[in-house]
Write an enzyme that holds these catalytic residues in place. Structure first.
Site, mmCIF file in Angstrom:
data_model
loop_
_atom_site.group_PDB
_atom_site.id
_atom_site.type_symbol
_atom_site.label_atom_id
_atom_site.label_comp_id
_atom_site.label_asym_id
_atom_site.label_seq_id
_atom_site.Cartn_x
_atom_site.Cartn_y
_atom_site.Cartn_z
ATOM 1 N N LYS A 1 57.872 -38.115 -109.957
ATOM 2 C CA LYS A 1 57.971 -36.980 -109.033
ATOM 3 C C LYS A 1 56.648 -36.255 -109.030
ATOM 4 C CE LYS A 1 61.216 -35.212 -106.386
ATOM 5 N NZ LYS A 1 62.343 -35.921 -105.766
HETATM 6 P P1 NAD Z 1 64.698 -29.430 -96.677
HETATM 7 O O1 NAD Z 1 63.514 -28.625 -97.039
HETATM 8 O O2 NAD Z 1 64.686 -30.258 -95.450
HETATM 9 O O3 NAD Z 1 66.009 -28.466 -96.563
HETATM 10 C C1 NAD Z 1 66.399 -27.556 -97.550
HETATM 11 C C2 NAD Z 1 67.483 -26.652 -96.948
HETATM 12 O O4 NAD Z 1 67.978 -25.791 -97.968
HETATM 13 C C3 NAD Z 1 66.956 -25.735 -95.844
HETATM 14 O O5 NAD Z 1 67.914 -25.650 -94.806
HETATM 15 C C4 NAD Z 1 66.839 -24.386 -96.531
HETATM 16 O O6 NAD Z 1 66.989 -23.289 -95.649
HETATM 17 C C5 NAD Z 1 68.006 -24.462 -97.489
HETATM 18 N N1 NAD Z 1 67.921 -23.506 -98.578
HETATM 19 C C6 NAD Z 1 66.834 -23.103 -99.259
HETATM 20 N N2 NAD Z 1 67.180 -22.130 -100.130
HETATM 21 C C7 NAD Z 1 68.518 -21.960 -99.989
HETATM 22 C C8 NAD Z 1 69.457 -21.093 -100.597
HETATM 23 N N3 NAD Z 1 69.091 -20.192 -101.520
HETATM 24 N N4 NAD Z 1 70.754 -21.196 -100.228
HETATM 25 C C9 NAD Z 1 71.136 -22.079 -99.280
HETATM 26 N N5 NAD Z 1 70.289 -22.902 -98.661
HETATM 27 C C10 NAD Z 1 69.003 -22.834 -99.013
HETATM 28 O O7 NAD Z 1 65.015 -30.294 -97.961
HETATM 29 P P2 NAD Z 1 65.859 -31.649 -98.072
HETATM 30 O O8 NAD Z 1 64.928 -32.792 -97.979
HETATM 31 O O9 NAD Z 1 67.051 -31.575 -97.170
HETATM 32 O O10 NAD Z 1 66.306 -31.541 -99.588
HETATM 33 C C11 NAD Z 1 67.436 -30.768 -100.003
HETATM 34 C C12 NAD Z 1 67.893 -31.293 -101.351
HETATM 35 O O11 NAD Z 1 68.195 -32.680 -101.226
HETATM 36 C C13 NAD Z 1 66.855 -31.187 -102.473
HETATM 37 O O12 NAD Z 1 67.521 -30.975 -103.697
HETATM 38 C C14 NAD Z 1 66.206 -32.552 -102.475
HETATM 39 O O13 NAD Z 1 65.602 -32.873 -103.699
HETATM 40 C C15 NAD Z 1 67.439 -33.404 -102.194
HETATM 41 N N6 NAD Z 1 67.122 -34.745 -101.703
HETATM 42 C C16 NAD Z 1 66.526 -34.940 -100.497
HETATM 43 C C17 NAD Z 1 66.226 -36.228 -100.084
HETATM 44 C C18 NAD Z 1 65.604 -36.520 -98.754
HETATM 45 O O14 NAD Z 1 65.425 -37.701 -98.430
HETATM 46 N N7 NAD Z 1 65.287 -35.507 -97.951
HETATM 47 C C19 NAD Z 1 66.545 -37.322 -100.905
HETATM 48 C C20 NAD Z 1 67.165 -37.090 -102.117
HETATM 49 C C21 NAD Z 1 67.458 -35.802 -102.501
#
Ligand code: NAD
Length: 432
Positions: free
Chosen positions: A122
């Protein structure tokens, strides 16, 4: 180092009496529980619970006002026993080395849980991307890439997007890497635009993988997926696409949220309208036909399926007993603490752990890397079909482990994943 693959009977894991919210220590507790079941010897445990390599870099960046700002960046490679390191890059003011170490370790178990030939890594930069211009982000990304360049590459460690990084970030990383090595290296990063060797289906892959394992979980729990009510915390890549895909399969999304708060409607929320509304106003709050709900209340509201898709440590001892969902599908990394896991398991709530439920992203990243190395690209239908096979197989292997060892799904997934990495480590032997 010796490994007995025979599991010991279920013992209540010796987790710390008070809840600890440091996610690196949480990741080690989760590992220790599995190591105990697998009866791993002490030396092997030390190897597997410690990152292989930690790189900390300064990232001097010229800002638009002409001044130079120095950002701190990290790249952690937790384990490469089963293949090159693999993991996203996060841009966030709250990035810490402990967070990056935890996320790297989870990547090792995630790639092993779905049985793809990668290790875990990471990266992250402490910065506030929402307050930076596109050209500042580009210069910072290129300098960060050049600083970590000695340890990355298609055979060493392949970065991908994570929170607040996207396909454009990956295009800059790929270009910087390619300029330095002197040829276009498509396989150096994944999550790239399709025009640059990205894979069809990668953008939706995390949510689609989450959908596949949730559908299987519904069958096991004898819950009708059609019409099941769904609450989703976080409306970014993972959460907003999950809302769309779950709705397409006739589940009913009744609540969504983002960092500014949440909204609900028990008759259902149209995910397309919500996405358009968020695009215009920057939040889902205030969307027509919905009522407000806080992020805390969303987690404990009446629903069949809860999808945390935003942050770590949102399901803790404070709210685990109030959660009404029958299934929790962890699209986010690390949303549930080990204490909350125990409390939920006692009440029969099935938690689909992050290393399983959000592994669709890294699985399709693996497909992207394979396509890049072969210069041979697949259709979206082929990608999605291969993803479905991997996710459903992984779900059933984890569920089978859960029954066999009488443990909840997270420990079952860890027993599977840690066992695979331990086996690879033992057969390779210790160098020199
Ligand atoms: P992103 O940045 O696209 O979206 C994050 C979302 O969370 C946004 O809508 C934001 O407004 C919201 N958020 C932030 N703070 C918040 C709070 N206090 N309460 C509620 N919502 C809140 O990120 P993502 O890529 O969708 O990732 C989200 C999670 O999924 C992370 O934990 C990431 O590690 C995990 N993840 C993502 C992927 C991927 O392919 N995108 C893969 C595996 C895991």
């Amino acid at each position: 180092m010796a490994l007995s693959a025979k599991a010991v009977p279920q013992t209540i894991p010796r987790i710390a009496p008070r809840e600890d919210l440091n996610i690196f220590r949480i990741s080690q507790i989760q590992f220790d529980i599995a190591a105990e079941h697998l009866k791993l010897d002490a030396g092997l445990r030390q190897v597997l619970r410690t990152p292989k390599r930690v790189m900390e870099v300064s990232v001097p960046t010229k800002m638009d006002n002409g001044q130079v700002k120095v950002f701190s960046g990290y790249r952690v490679q937790h384990n490469i026993a089963r293949g090159p390191a693999k993991g996203g890059v996060r841009y966030h003011p709250g990035v810490t080395l402990d967070e990056v170490k935890a996320l790297a370790m989870w990547m090792t178990w995630k790639t092993a849980a779905v049985n793809i030939p990668f290790g875990g890594a990471k990266g992250g930069i402490i910065c506030d991307p929402k307050r930076m211009s596109k050209s500042e982000l580009e210069r910072m990304t290129r300098r960060y890439t050049s600083e970590i360049l000695p340890i990355i590459g298609p055979a060493r460690d392949i970065p991908a997007p994570d929170v607040y990084t996207d396909s454009q970030t990956m295009a800059w990383m790929m270009d910087t890497y390619s300029m330095v090595v002197g040829y276009s290296s498509l396989g150096s990063v994944t999550g790239k635009p399709v025009s640059l060797g990205g894979s069809e289906g990668r953008n939706e892959a995390t949510a689609r993988g989450c959908l596949f394992v949730t559908e299987e979980a519904c069958k096991v729990k004898k819950l009708n997926f059609r019409g099941a009510t769904v609450a989703i915390q976080g409306f970014g890549n993972a959460g907003s696409i999950a809302a769309r895909l779950f709705t397409e399969k006739k589940a009913k999304v009744i609540a969504i949220s983002d960092s500014r708060g949440g909204v609900y409607n028990t008759r259902g929320i149209d995910p397309y309208k919500a996405a358009r509304y968020k695009e215009r106003s920057g939040t889902v709050v205030g969307m027509a036909g919905t009522s407000r709900i806080s992020n805390d209340d969303l987690l404990t509201m009446k629903c069949d399926i809860l999808i945390p898709a935003a942050l770590e440590n949102v399901i803790t001892l404070n709210n685990a007993d109030q959660i009404k969902a029958k299934i929790i599908a962890e699209a986010a990394n690390g949303p549930t603490t080990p204490h909350a896991d125990e409390a939920l398991a006692k009440r029969g709530v099935m938690v689909l752990p992050d290393i399983l439920a959000n592994s669709g992203g890294v699985t399709t990243s693996y497909f992207e890397w394979v396509q890049d190395l072969q210069n041979f690209f697949w259709t979206e239908t082929e990608v999605n079909a291969k993803l479905e096979t991997v996710m459903k197989r992984a779900f059933h292997e984890v569920h089978e482990n859960s029954r066999k060892h009488h443990v909840h799904m997270r420990t079952a997934a860890y027993i599977l994943a840690v066992g695979r990495v331990a086996d690879a480590t033992i057969v390779r032997g210790l160098f020199p």
